[in-house]
Design a protein around this motif. Structure first.
Motif, PDB file in Angstrom:
ATOM      1  N   VAL A   8       0.861  -1.177   0.000  1.00 54.21           N
ATOM      2  CA  VAL A   8       0.000   0.000   0.000  1.00 54.21           C
ATOM      3  C   VAL A   8       0.897   1.227   0.000  1.00 54.21           C
ATOM      4  O   VAL A   8       1.818   1.334   0.807  1.00 54.21           O
ATOM      5  CB  VAL A   8      -0.942   0.017   1.224  1.00 54.21           C
ATOM      6  N   HIS A  59      -3.119   0.258  -3.895  1.00 49.60           N
ATOM      7  CA  HIS A  59      -3.020  -1.073  -3.309  1.00 49.60           C
ATOM      8  C   HIS A  59      -2.539  -2.024  -4.397  1.00 49.60           C
ATOM      9  O   HIS A  59      -3.121  -2.053  -5.479  1.00 49.60           O
ATOM     10  CB  HIS A  59      -4.375  -1.547  -2.797  1.00 49.60           C
ATOM     11  N   LEU A  83      -5.331  -5.797   5.631  1.00 46.81           N
ATOM     12  CA  LEU A  83      -5.878  -4.437   5.565  1.00 46.81           C
ATOM     13  C   LEU A  83      -6.010  -3.833   6.962  1.00 46.81           C
ATOM     14  O   LEU A  83      -5.772  -2.635   7.151  1.00 46.81           O
ATOM     15  CB  LEU A  83      -7.221  -4.441   4.848  1.00 46.81           C
ATOM     16  N   LYS A  85      -4.061  -4.514   9.532  1.00 45.03           N
ATOM     17  CA  LYS A  85      -2.713  -4.155   9.962  1.00 45.03           C
ATOM     18  C   LYS A  85      -2.274  -2.836   9.333  1.00 45.03           C
ATOM     19  O   LYS A  85      -1.671  -1.992   9.994  1.00 45.03           O
ATOM     20  CB  LYS A  85      -1.726  -5.258   9.592  1.00 45.03           C
ATOM     21  N   ILE A  86      -2.587  -2.661   8.043  1.00 42.21           N
ATOM     22  CA  ILE A  86      -2.221  -1.417   7.362  1.00 42.21           C
ATOM     23  C   ILE A  86      -2.964  -0.233   7.977  1.00 42.21           C
ATOM     24  O   ILE A  86      -2.394   0.837   8.195  1.00 42.21           O
ATOM     25  CB  ILE A  86      -2.524  -1.523   5.849  1.00 42.21           C
ATOM     26  N   SER A  91       3.407  -2.336   9.836  1.00 43.15           N
ATOM     27  CA  SER A  91       3.948  -2.832   8.572  1.00 43.15           C
ATOM     28  C   SER A  91       5.178  -3.660   8.872  1.00 43.15           C
ATOM     29  O   SER A  91       5.774  -3.557   9.938  1.00 43.15           O
ATOM     30  CB  SER A  91       4.291  -1.685   7.624  1.00 43.15           C
TER      31      SER A  91
END
Length: 104
Positions: A8, A59, A83, A85-86, A91
């Motif tokens: 991302v 993405h 998603l 975690k982002i 990261s």
């Protein structure tokens, strides 16, 4: 994730549109297998990115070798987890690159 890699990148251009890209290398298989993997990634993105994606970001889903055999529900759960975690700002740490050797 075992079935894919999610990258991302925030464009920081003020446009809230989410963009998505898909790629599967030749290491995964022949053209039929790669296209099948891309179709699976497109379906995942269509289902989960509108709600869980980052607005104003690009993405990129990169298919991995084991992704074609994985169950769709498992891939869906993995993309949801990635998603999340982002969105939390987590990261993976950048791996240091080995020094390049000069070509002669």
């Amino acid at each position: 994730m075992p079935g894919f890699v999610l990258l991302v990148h925030d464009r920081k251009d003020g446009d809230p549109a989410m963009r998505v890209g898909f790629t599967v290398t030749k290491k995964v298989g022949n053209a039929v297998v790669r296209n099948r993997m891309k179709r699976r990634l497109r379906a995942l993105a269509r289902d989960l990115l509108p709600a869980g994606g980052i607005p104003g970001a690009d993405h990129v889903l990169i298919g991995r070798d084991g992704g074609i055999e994985r169950d769709h529900a498992l891939l869906t759960a993995e993309l949801g987890k990635a998603l999340a975690k982002i969105a939390r700002g987590e990261s993976a740490p950048a791996r240091p690159r080995p020094p390049r050797t000069p070509k002669r």
